[in-house]
Write a protein that holds these residues in place. Structure first.
Motif, PDB file in Angstrom:
ATOM      1  N   THR A  66      50.527  21.987  30.745  1.00  0.00           N
ATOM      2  CA  THR A  66      49.784  22.095  32.044  1.00  0.00           C
ATOM      3  C   THR A  66      48.108  22.031  31.929  1.00  0.00           C
ATOM      4  O   THR A  66      47.542  22.527  30.722  1.00  0.00           O
ATOM      5  N   TYR A  67      47.501  21.243  32.584  1.00  0.00           N
ATOM      6  CA  TYR A  67      45.928  21.161  32.401  1.00  0.00           C
ATOM      7  C   TYR A  67      45.487  21.999  33.447  1.00  0.00           C
ATOM      8  O   TYR A  67      45.724  22.078  34.435  1.00  0.00           O
ATOM      9  N   GLY A  68      44.158  22.738  32.983  1.00  0.00           N
ATOM     10  CA  GLY A  68      43.397  23.241  33.825  1.00  0.00           C
ATOM     11  C   GLY A  68      43.575  24.745  33.737  1.00  0.00           C
ATOM     12  O   GLY A  68      44.835  25.562  33.730  1.00  0.00           O
ATOM     13  N   TRP A  69      42.325  25.450  33.993  1.00  0.00           N
ATOM     14  CA  TRP A  69      42.333  27.040  33.941  1.00  0.00           C
ATOM     15  C   TRP A  69      43.127  27.518  35.305  1.00  0.00           C
ATOM     16  O   TRP A  69      43.913  28.515  35.138  1.00  0.00           O
ATOM     17  N   LEU A  73      46.539  29.820  35.373  1.00  0.00           N
ATOM     18  CA  LEU A  73      46.347  31.074  35.945  1.00  0.00           C
ATOM     19  C   LEU A  73      47.656  31.255  36.933  1.00  0.00           C
ATOM     20  O   LEU A  73      48.435  32.344  36.780  1.00  0.00           O
ATOM     21  N   GLU A  74      47.706  30.277  37.719  1.00  0.00           N
ATOM     22  CA  GLU A  74      48.737  30.258  38.930  1.00  0.00           C
ATOM     23  C   GLU A  74      50.324  30.212  38.312  1.00  0.00           C
ATOM     24  O   GLU A  74      50.968  30.962  38.584  1.00  0.00           O
ATOM     25  N   ASN A  75      50.582  29.501  37.226  1.00  0.00           N
ATOM     26  CA  ASN A  75      51.648  29.615  36.278  1.00  0.00           C
ATOM     27  C   ASN A  75      52.008  31.062  35.862  1.00  0.00           C
ATOM     28  O   ASN A  75      53.130  31.418  35.801  1.00  0.00           O
ATOM     29  N   TYR A  76      50.894  31.599  35.115  1.00  0.00           N
ATOM     30  CA  TYR A  76      51.129  32.953  34.772  1.00  0.00           C
ATOM     31  C   TYR A  76      51.481  33.926  35.733  1.00  0.00           C
ATOM     32  O   TYR A  76      52.278  34.720  35.621  1.00  0.00           O
TER      33      TYR A  76
END
Length: 142
Positions: A66-69, A73-76
């Motif tokens: 996954t790329y990008g902060w 965050l959304e995945n967490y």
């Protein structure tokens, strides 16, 4: 006399470098402790503050890269929608190693104690000093 002078200068330089490394390692360990505390408080937004807030952040997990902060965050939040699934985080840092003046690697084991079943694995983090702050620029967790 010249040799003693240069040895003295070298000793001072090495002592300062060692002190800087020790300070940086302490800051990194403190940021990981802050992450653990944020997770255990059920606060994923605060947990993510240790990560580089950039589209170039790289997170590698069981589902791939996954790329990008924001995406991380959304995945967490998707994977850990509530404190029951989040559980209580603990980890054991196995190694903290300076790679250069700008990079540290951290290797460790993580463990979630949960009523829905415990989970555990390993992680490798790459910290980079950006704008005078140590942030995670790559996380490989399994």
């Amino acid at each position: 006399m010249k040799k003693i002078f240069f040895l003295g200068i070298a000793f001072i330089f090495i002592a300062q470098l060692s002190s800087a490394q020790s300070k940086d390692e302490t800051v990194i360990r403190q940021s990981l402790e802050e992450q653990r505390a944020a997770w255990n408080a059920g606060n994923i937004d605060r947990f993510m503050q240790t990560y580089w807030q950039s589209d170039s952040l790289m997170f590698i997990g069981k589902s791939g890269i996954t790329y990008g902060w924001q995406k991380t965050l959304e995945n967490y939040k998707k994977g850990y929608p509530d404190t029951t699934v989040m559980g209580t985080l603990d980890f054991n840092i196995l190694e903290v190693k300076r790679l250069s003046v700008l990079y540290f690697s951290v290797v460790g084991k993580w463990h979630l104690t949960r009523s829905v079943g415990d989970a555990a694995g390993y992680f490798t983090l790459l910290f980079k000093k950006i704008k005078n702050k140590w942030v995670i620029v790559m996380d490989h967790s399994s």
